[in-house]
Design a protein around this motif. Sequence first.
Motif, PDB file in Angstrom:
ATOM      1  N   UNK A   1      18.439 -86.857 -24.289  1.00  0.00           N
ATOM      2  CA  UNK A   1      19.004 -87.861 -25.189  1.00  0.00           C
ATOM      3  C   UNK A   1      18.906 -87.468 -26.658  1.00  0.00           C
ATOM      4  N   UNK A   2      18.173 -86.435 -26.947  1.00  0.00           N
ATOM      5  CA  UNK A   2      17.962 -86.056 -28.351  1.00  0.00           C
ATOM      6  C   UNK A   2      19.256 -85.756 -29.108  1.00  0.00           C
ATOM      7  N   UNK A   3      20.309 -85.219 -28.475  1.00  0.00           N
ATOM      8  CA  UNK A   3      21.537 -84.941 -29.245  1.00  0.00           C
ATOM      9  C   UNK A   3      22.332 -86.183 -29.629  1.00  0.00           C
ATOM     10  N   UNK A   4      22.015 -87.352 -29.078  1.00  0.00           N
ATOM     11  CA  UNK A   4      22.890 -88.515 -29.215  1.00  0.00           C
ATOM     12  C   UNK A   4      22.337 -89.542 -30.199  1.00  0.00           C
ATOM     13  N   UNK A   5      23.264 -90.337 -30.736  1.00  0.00           N
ATOM     14  CA  UNK A   5      22.891 -91.408 -31.660  1.00  0.00           C
ATOM     15  C   UNK A   5      22.996 -92.788 -31.011  1.00  0.00           C
TER      16      UNK A   5
ATOM     17  N   UNK B   1      21.536-104.760 -19.774  1.00  0.00           N
ATOM     18  CA  UNK B   1      22.697-104.331 -20.552  1.00  0.00           C
ATOM     19  C   UNK B   1      22.244-104.206 -21.993  1.00  0.00           C
ATOM     20  N   UNK B   2      22.436-103.047 -22.576  1.00  0.00           N
ATOM     21  CA  UNK B   2      22.263-102.923 -24.019  1.00  0.00           C
ATOM     22  C   UNK B   2      23.030-101.711 -24.514  1.00  0.00           C
ATOM     23  N   UNK B   3      23.651-101.877 -25.660  1.00  0.00           N
ATOM     24  CA  UNK B   3      24.286-100.786 -26.389  1.00  0.00           C
ATOM     25  C   UNK B   3      23.567-100.723 -27.722  1.00  0.00           C
ATOM     26  N   UNK B   4      22.990 -99.600 -28.048  1.00  0.00           N
ATOM     27  CA  UNK B   4      22.142 -99.570 -29.241  1.00  0.00           C
ATOM     28  C   UNK B   4      22.199 -98.218 -29.927  1.00  0.00           C
ATOM     29  N   UNK B   5      21.773 -98.255 -31.182  1.00  0.00           N
ATOM     30  CA  UNK B   5      21.594 -97.055 -31.988  1.00  0.00           C
ATOM     31  C   UNK B   5      20.203 -96.513 -31.704  1.00  0.00           C
ATOM     32  N   UNK B   6      20.111 -95.295 -31.218  1.00  0.00           N
ATOM     33  CA  UNK B   6      18.820 -94.722 -30.884  1.00  0.00           C
ATOM     34  C   UNK B   6      17.895 -94.610 -32.080  1.00  0.00           C
TER      35      UNK B   6
END
Length: 432
Positions: free
Chosen positions: A239-243, A329-334
């Motif tokens: 997951x490190x490459x993603x925001x 359910x969640x959509x979030x900024x890492x």
Amino acid sequence: MSVSTPLRYVFVALAVLISLHYLLSFTNETYGSATSLDNIKQQFTGAETNINLPGNTAGGSPLSHNGAANPSHDDVASIPPSHDSAGDILPPHDDAARPPYNTPVPEDYYTGAHPSPVGRKANAVFVMLARNGDLENAVASIKQMEDRFNKKFKYPYVFLNEQPFSEQFKARITTITDSPVEFGLIPHDHWFQPDWIDETRASAARAEMQKNNVIYGGSLPYRNMCRYNSGFFYRHELLKPFKYYWRIEPDVKFFCDLDDPFLIMEDQNKMYGFTISLPEYPATIPTLWNTVREFVVANPDLVSPDNAMDFLSDDGGETYNRCHFWSNFEIANLDLWRGESYSKFFDFLDEKGGFYYERWGDAPVHSIGAALFARKDQIHFFGDIGYRHEPFQHCPQGEAHKKGKCWCDPEQNFDREWYSCLNKYDALFTKS
């Protein structure tokens, strides 16, 4: 005297309803939370300790008689709903004080001032925590996501498991999507109960909860999962490459065709998105709010000045109303979880041991973190995403239902059930 035939049918019907209620209560944590006697009682009486927290916008005194902070059933049910042109339910306030989700995304959002979604994507990923035994339910969830959304956008997937995924699991998943897929192994220290936890104390707590029929109260693996989702999944190498990420669970439903919610998060500087919110089961978090207060009093500089404390508390932070975003359910900024504020917050919670000595869930932990460490306008209700995780669902209303070609019944919508917490989210933006 014999019971008449019609009356006998009434008794049979009542028996069936009561049996279903108890079956759901003991097999589904969230249903049990929402319908427990403790929950209903606390809706009227309020509970927990008394102290103000910095960074909130409300006063420090209780809002109702006998120290009760939570609204009664009648208080919630009496909110007169209205609708905007898109069919979304609006509180009775002027346009300047509407919740952000009631301002529709312009029709030319993707085709006018911005490139089309095919030509522009966010740095985002889908994440599913699953085991090999979840294969059929995982396939069902991913197939719906592909059909309703991702076959147009081809965002990648990351699957995480504390054991290696089987070749069968990998083959079935990669068959139903053309998007990149990676399968990751969770590091041992991120998943299993740490050595410093007093196992005698922890096992006694599990036994007591199981005795009292607390959902997953006797489960150690469930506690491992809650702790992992609260503080470790976003640290995984894959997951490190993603925001941004969208969390998907096995065996959920997606009802509507979608434009790109990741771009909404990116372009509107949102940090956390949800579809369903409700009170947490009180027996699982008896000392969580005390711990939160302790952290905030010691670290007031980490709390966002324009936070969403009023979603969490009806009395300015003295007590916790147990409202949380349903994190299946969640959509979030890492970056929200990776940042200094949440990192220190999670470490503080973890050191207290409440994930094992009680049964703290990732839903209240994430919700409290988002509410305190993001601005309230950075928390977004995705009213256009039709979603179901048993036994609750959010079904878009009005034009949003038609635009998304949703196949859910709009009458089956959790938003305005009296134990939904959406009204508290709305109130963040409609208070004078």
